[in-house]
Design a protein around this motif. Structure first.
Motif, PDB file in Angstrom:
ATOM      1  N   VAL A   1       6.794  -2.425  18.738  1.00  0.00           N
ATOM      2  CA  VAL A   1       6.759  -2.701  17.312  1.00  0.00           C
ATOM      3  C   VAL A   1       7.953  -2.029  16.639  1.00  0.00           C
ATOM      4  CG1 VAL A   1       5.321  -0.693  16.778  1.00  0.00           C
ATOM      5  CG2 VAL A   1       5.301  -2.668  15.244  1.00  0.00           C
ATOM      6  N   ALA A   2       8.487  -2.687  15.620  1.00  0.00           N
ATOM      7  CA  ALA A   2       9.552  -2.114  14.791  1.00  0.00           C
ATOM      8  C   ALA A   2       9.107  -2.193  13.340  1.00  0.00           C
ATOM      9  CB  ALA A   2      10.856  -2.876  15.001  1.00  0.00           C
ATOM     10  N   PHE A   3       9.533  -1.213  12.525  1.00  0.00           N
ATOM     11  CA  PHE A   3       9.118  -1.157  11.123  1.00  0.00           C
ATOM     12  C   PHE A   3      10.336  -0.874  10.265  1.00  0.00           C
ATOM     13  CE2 PHE A   3       7.383   1.484   7.539  1.00  0.00           C
ATOM     14  CZ  PHE A   3       6.769   0.431   6.871  1.00  0.00           C
ATOM     15  N   ILE A   4      10.541  -1.734   9.272  1.00  0.00           N
ATOM     16  CA  ILE A   4      11.614  -1.521   8.290  1.00  0.00           C
ATOM     17  C   ILE A   4      10.949  -1.145   6.971  1.00  0.00           C
ATOM     18  CG2 ILE A   4      13.542  -2.557   7.048  1.00  0.00           C
ATOM     19  CD1 ILE A   4      13.982  -4.397   9.403  1.00  0.00           C
TER      20      ILE A   4
ATOM     21  N   GLY B   1       0.807  -1.204   0.000  1.00  0.00           N
ATOM     22  CA  GLY B   1       0.000   0.000   0.000  1.00  0.00           C
ATOM     23  C   GLY B   1       0.842   1.256   0.000  1.00  0.00           C
ATOM     24  N   ALA B   2       0.332   2.305   0.666  1.00  0.00           N
ATOM     25  CA  ALA B   2       1.000   3.599   0.658  1.00  0.00           C
ATOM     26  C   ALA B   2       2.323   3.572   1.422  1.00  0.00           C
ATOM     27  CB  ALA B   2       0.081   4.665   1.271  1.00  0.00           C
ATOM     28  N   VAL B   3       2.438   2.651   2.415  1.00  0.00           N
ATOM     29  CA  VAL B   3       3.662   2.578   3.226  1.00  0.00           C
ATOM     30  C   VAL B   3       4.147   1.136   3.223  1.00  0.00           C
ATOM     31  CG1 VAL B   3       4.723   3.188   5.422  1.00  0.00           C
ATOM     32  CG2 VAL B   3       2.681   4.407   4.662  1.00  0.00           C
ATOM     33  N   PRO B   4       4.822   0.692   2.156  1.00  0.00           N
ATOM     34  CA  PRO B   4       5.298  -0.699   2.117  1.00  0.00           C
ATOM     35  C   PRO B   4       6.490  -0.907   3.052  1.00  0.00           C
ATOM     36  CG  PRO B   4       6.044   0.495   0.192  1.00  0.00           C
ATOM     37  CD  PRO B   4       5.131   1.432   0.921  1.00  0.00           C
ATOM     38  N   GLY B   5       6.602  -2.113   3.567  1.00  0.00           N
ATOM     39  CA  GLY B   5       7.716  -2.450   4.455  1.00  0.00           C
ATOM     40  C   GLY B   5       7.392  -3.703   5.256  1.00  0.00           C
ATOM     41  N   THR B   6       8.165  -3.938   6.309  1.00  0.00           N
ATOM     42  CA  THR B   6       7.989  -5.128   7.145  1.00  0.00           C
ATOM     43  C   THR B   6       7.850  -4.720   8.602  1.00  0.00           C
ATOM     44  OG1 THR B   6       9.355  -6.434   5.627  1.00  0.00           O
ATOM     45  CG2 THR B   6       8.944  -7.356   7.817  1.00  0.00           C
ATOM     46  N   LEU B   7       6.801  -5.228   9.246  1.00  0.00           N
ATOM     47  CA  LEU B   7       6.563  -4.983  10.665  1.00  0.00           C
ATOM     48  C   LEU B   7       7.117  -6.135  11.485  1.00  0.00           C
ATOM     49  CD1 LEU B   7       2.863  -3.707  10.748  1.00  0.00           C
ATOM     50  CD2 LEU B   7       4.892  -2.397  11.391  1.00  0.00           C
ATOM     51  N   PHE B   8       7.726  -5.788  12.623  1.00  0.00           N
ATOM     52  CA  PHE B   8       8.196  -6.795  13.567  1.00  0.00           C
ATOM     53  C   PHE B   8       7.598  -6.494  14.940  1.00  0.00           C
ATOM     54  CE2 PHE B   8      11.420  -6.648  10.293  1.00  0.00           C
ATOM     55  CZ  PHE B   8      11.720  -7.995  10.078  1.00  0.00           C
ATOM     56  N   PHE B   9       7.034  -7.533  15.568  1.00  0.00           N
ATOM     57  CA  PHE B   9       6.489  -7.398  16.913  1.00  0.00           C
ATOM     58  C   PHE B   9       7.370  -8.212  17.859  1.00  0.00           C
ATOM     59  CE2 PHE B   9       3.008  -6.617  14.057  1.00  0.00           C
ATOM     60  CZ  PHE B   9       2.308  -5.584  14.649  1.00  0.00           C
ATOM     61  N   PRO B  10       8.358  -7.571  18.510  1.00  0.00           N
ATOM     62  CA  PRO B  10       9.262  -8.334  19.385  1.00  0.00           C
ATOM     63  C   PRO B  10       8.502  -8.966  20.549  1.00  0.00           C
ATOM     64  CG  PRO B  10      10.117  -6.126  18.920  1.00  0.00           C
ATOM     65  CD  PRO B  10       8.697  -6.165  18.445  1.00  0.00           C
ATOM     66  N   ASP B  11       9.100 -10.053  21.094  1.00  0.00           N
ATOM     67  CA  ASP B  11       8.519 -10.685  22.268  1.00  0.00           C
ATOM     68  C   ASP B  11       8.459  -9.693  23.413  1.00  0.00           C
ATOM     69  OD1 ASP B  11       8.383 -12.941  20.833  1.00  0.00           O
ATOM     70  OD2 ASP B  11       9.983 -14.026  21.870  1.00  0.00           O
TER      71      ASP B  11
END
Length: 242
Positions: free
Chosen positions: A106-109, A56-66
């Motif tokens: 949450v982290a976003f690349i 979509g408008a903001v492509p990337g990868t989300l990470f939800f750390p433990d």
């Protein structure tokens, strides 16, 4: 003749020696009976979420750390044990308060250059939970080693629980109980999360060279399990069969 007759009569009289003292055996301890008690310990949440690729408008990868934060837990339990030889089976239910941090990280690349600002949001787990568990173990006189497992529940979700522990019957019987037991127990709980409270917005991303932030939205289909480990000490008051 008179002296001989008197001696013979004396020999026929019953002995005046005191009777032997009765033998009193100590009662054998059994784990059979109802019990109720309190517990306190420490709990750790493990909110494990998978990486999610978004477009979509903001492509990337989300990470939800433990989320491994921990905190105090405490509550009460009631149950019943039945001993057959050296084996003990039973049923226990408890209710617990859990003071553990429920914040999500949450982290976003991003696929391109820019600035990501994570939002602040909580998971939907309650600060209390309960369990209903079967127990089965082996008794070595006043020591019981057992495994346990069953249903875990909270205000809006359910799951499963498994674990084990050891109990010692103390040489006291406070408050009219037939025995007092002290135990150490570890439980692993896994809950199904309800994502209905989560609006899926996890932060904003501003592409390089612009000043307009875009919302970063997590799609449906994330991992929906939340695990919780508890290590605690228990004090029980047993009532019933010695």
């Amino acid at each position: 003749m008179t002296l001989a007759a008197a001696a013979a009569s004396a020999a026929d009289l019953p002995s005046q020696a005191p009777p032997p003292a009765p033998i009193i055996s100590a009662p054998i301890f059994t784990w059979t009976g109802f019990y109720a008690g309190v517990n306190a310990g420490w709990g750790w949440r493990d909110s494990d979420r998978e990486a999610v690729v978004i477009g979509g408008a903001v492509p990337g990868t989300l990470f939800f750390p433990d989320n491994g934060d921990g905190g105090f837990t405490g509550g009460g339990q009631i149950g019943y044990n039945y001993q057959i030889g050296s084996f003990v089976i039973g049923l226990e239910t408890d209710i617990q308060w859990a003071d553990t941090d429920s914040d999500e990280n949450v982290a976003f690349i991003p696929a391109g250059a820019g600035t990501f600002v994570p939002g602040t949001f909580d998971n939907d787990l309650s600060d209390w939970f309960g369990t209903v568990r079967a127990r089965a173990g082996v008794a070595f006189d006043r020591v019981l080693i057992y495994a346990t497992g069953g249903l875990a529940y909270s205000d809006d979700t359910t799951g499963w629980v498994a674990g084990g522990g050891v109990e010692w019957a103390l040489p006291v019987n406070w408050f009219g109980s037939s025995a007092v037991t002290f135990g150490l127990e570890g439980l692993w709980l896994s809950f199904d999360e309800d994502d209905e409270d989560f609006d899926r917005v996890v932060g904003t991303f501003t592409p390089a060279g612009t000043t307009t932030p875009f919302e970063v939205v997590s799609p449906v289909g994330r991992s929906d399990e939340n695990d919780f480990f508890v290590a605690r000490a228990k004090l029980n008051f047993k009532f019933g069969t010695y």
